[in-house]
Design a protein around this motif. Structure first.
Motif, mmCIF file in Angstrom:
data_model
loop_
_atom_site.group_PDB
_atom_site.id
_atom_site.type_symbol
_atom_site.label_atom_id
_atom_site.label_comp_id
_atom_site.label_asym_id
_atom_site.label_seq_id
_atom_site.Cartn_x
_atom_site.Cartn_y
_atom_site.Cartn_z
ATOM 1 N N THR A 75 1.344 -1.241 0.177
ATOM 2 C CA THR A 75 0.217 0.239 -0.046
ATOM 3 C C THR A 75 0.749 1.244 -0.186
ATOM 4 N N SER A 76 2.231 1.062 0.426
ATOM 5 C CA SER A 76 3.320 2.597 0.303
ATOM 6 C C SER A 76 4.428 2.393 -0.596
ATOM 7 N N THR A 77 4.133 3.525 -1.149
ATOM 8 C CA THR A 77 5.250 4.007 -2.317
ATOM 9 C C THR A 77 7.050 4.209 -1.999
ATOM 10 N N ASN A 78 6.455 4.491 -0.860
ATOM 11 C CA ASN A 78 8.132 4.216 0.242
ATOM 12 C C ASN A 78 8.747 2.528 -0.157
ATOM 13 N N LEU A 79 8.528 1.787 0.228
ATOM 14 C CA LEU A 79 9.032 0.750 -0.656
ATOM 15 C C LEU A 79 9.636 0.766 -1.775
ATOM 16 N N SER A 80 10.853 0.146 -2.356
ATOM 17 C CA SER A 80 11.047 0.252 -4.367
ATOM 18 C C SER A 80 12.094 -1.383 -3.891
ATOM 19 N N TYR A 81 11.051 -2.121 -4.799
ATOM 20 C CA TYR A 81 11.400 -3.883 -4.630
ATOM 21 C C TYR A 81 12.939 -4.244 -6.466
ATOM 22 N N TYR A 82 12.803 -4.787 -6.058
ATOM 23 C CA TYR A 82 14.699 -4.999 -7.009
ATOM 24 C C TYR A 82 13.815 -6.711 -7.058
ATOM 25 N N ASN A 83 14.824 -6.849 -8.861
ATOM 26 C CA ASN A 83 15.198 -8.739 -8.733
ATOM 27 C C ASN A 83 15.728 -8.620 -8.192
ATOM 28 N N GLY A 84 16.552 -10.202 -7.144
ATOM 29 C CA GLY A 84 17.454 -10.278 -6.163
ATOM 30 C C GLY A 84 18.804 -10.552 -6.671
ATOM 31 N N ILE A 85 18.170 -11.327 -8.007
ATOM 32 C CA ILE A 85 19.574 -11.626 -8.652
ATOM 33 C C ILE A 85 19.881 -10.541 -9.314
ATOM 34 N N THR A 86 19.096 -10.255 -10.246
ATOM 35 C CA THR A 86 19.647 -8.873 -11.378
ATOM 36 C C THR A 86 19.893 -7.687 -10.977
ATOM 37 N N LYS A 87 19.917 -7.303 -10.267
ATOM 38 C CA LYS A 87 19.205 -6.041 -8.898
ATOM 39 C C LYS A 87 18.731 -4.795 -10.017
ATOM 40 N N GLU A 88 17.663 -5.339 -10.879
ATOM 41 C CA GLU A 88 16.673 -4.746 -11.940
ATOM 42 C C GLU A 88 15.415 -4.276 -10.782
ATOM 43 N N VAL A 98 -6.747 0.938 -3.863
ATOM 44 C CA VAL A 98 -6.641 -0.002 -2.310
ATOM 45 C C VAL A 98 -4.791 0.094 -2.413
ATOM 46 N N ASN A 99 -4.971 -0.405 -3.155
ATOM 47 C CA ASN A 99 -3.055 -1.273 -3.064
ATOM 48 C C ASN A 99 -2.321 -1.378 -4.586
ATOM 49 N N TYR A 100 -1.216 -1.698 -3.929
ATOM 50 C CA TYR A 100 0.161 -1.769 -5.677
ATOM 51 C C TYR A 100 0.018 -3.109 -6.123
ATOM 52 N N THR A 101 0.045 -3.698 -6.954
ATOM 53 C CA THR A 101 0.498 -5.651 -7.137
ATOM 54 C C THR A 101 1.231 -4.849 -7.903
ATOM 55 N N ILE A 102 2.292 -5.608 -7.560
ATOM 56 C CA ILE A 102 3.643 -5.827 -8.924
ATOM 57 C C ILE A 102 3.763 -7.622 -9.524
ATOM 58 N N ILE A 103 3.484 -7.861 -10.327
ATOM 59 C CA ILE A 103 2.685 -8.927 -10.801
ATOM 60 C C ILE A 103 4.349 -9.773 -11.349
ATOM 61 N N TYR A 104 5.634 -10.135 -10.122
ATOM 62 C CA TYR A 104 6.947 -11.059 -10.486
ATOM 63 C C TYR A 104 7.155 -12.123 -11.568
ATOM 64 N N LEU A 105 6.618 -12.061 -11.449
ATOM 65 C CA LEU A 105 6.865 -13.931 -12.241
ATOM 66 C C LEU A 105 5.417 -14.635 -12.840
ATOM 67 N N ASN A 106 5.713 -15.480 -13.781
ATOM 68 C CA ASN A 106 4.161 -16.257 -14.320
ATOM 69 C C ASN A 106 5.165 -17.054 -14.893
ATOM 70 N N ASP A 107 5.004 -18.562 -14.698
ATOM 71 C CA ASP A 107 6.115 -19.590 -14.925
ATOM 72 C C ASP A 107 5.378 -20.851 -14.723
ATOM 73 N N THR A 108 5.759 -22.276 -14.887
ATOM 74 C CA THR A 108 5.297 -23.421 -14.703
ATOM 75 C C THR A 108 6.360 -23.951 -13.584
ATOM 76 N N LEU A 109 5.884 -24.775 -12.639
ATOM 77 C CA LEU A 109 6.680 -25.656 -12.028
ATOM 78 C C LEU A 109 6.032 -27.387 -11.840
ATOM 79 N N GLY A 110 7.082 -28.322 -12.186
ATOM 80 C CA GLY A 110 6.143 -29.894 -12.462
ATOM 81 C C GLY A 110 5.729 -30.189 -11.301
ATOM 82 N N PRO A 111 5.941 -31.238 -11.281
ATOM 83 C CA PRO A 111 5.432 -31.744 -9.749
ATOM 84 C C PRO A 111 6.243 -32.016 -8.742
#
Length: 165
Positions: A75-88, A98-111
């Motif tokens: 809910t607050s823009t006082n926090l910034s989010y970065y990819n932990g590997i690329t630092k981007e 009401v709030n902010y949503t970042i869709i971080y990733l869309n991928d597939t997981l096997g069993p």
């Protein structure tokens, strides 16, 4: 009168049985989708202008391949989010009044597979404030065709503090 009383009793027993069966069947259990989320740490303190790394792990606990979507909700823009590997910086958030949503990733997981996502969070404070606590929600959704279903959600508490020089 006795016949109606017996019918009413049978009707009530039937309703109670249906409720008990539904309750214990897990129909309304969020883990039925099979993706679980663990977050480390669940609580942390950040000095203003500094950052911490949060590690989110998504695990597929069902014996089928699943497409998932991982969200960061805040809910607050006082926090910034970065990819932990690329630092981007992560993608721009979507705001819904009401709030902010970042869709971080869309991928597939096997069993029985899992995936780890390091997220760097940098904290700031409004002018004149020496400390503020923020709650951030991490959510994982199962994607089936054109629908998404919430499978698991965790909240983390982040406290940003100003340390005078």
């Amino acid at each position: 009168m006795g016949f109606l009383r017996k019918q009413f009793i049978y009707f009530m027993i039937g309703i109670i049985l249906v409720v008990v069966i539904i309750f214990f069947s897990g129909i309304f259990d969020s883990e039925q989708f099979g993706l679980t989320l663990t977050v480390d740490p669940l609580s942390s303190s950040i000095q203003m202008g500094q950052n911490i790394t949060i590690v989110a792990t998504i695990e597929n606990t069902v014996p089928k391949k699943q497409i998932y979507e991982f969200h960061i909700v805040y809910t607050s823009t006082n926090l910034s989010y970065y990819n932990g590997i690329t630092k981007e910086p992560l993608l721009l958030p979507v705001y819904n009044d009401v709030n902010y949503t970042i869709i971080y990733l869309n991928d597939t997981l096997g069993p029985n597979e899992n995936a780890k996502f390091p997220i760097i969070v940098k904290g700031y404070l409004p002018l004149g404030v020496s400390s503020k606590r923020y709650t951030v929600f991490l959510e994982v959704y199962v994607v089936e065709d054109t629908s998404k279903f919430l499978s698991d959600r965790k909240s983390i508490s982040l406290t940003v503090t100003h340390v005078p020089p």
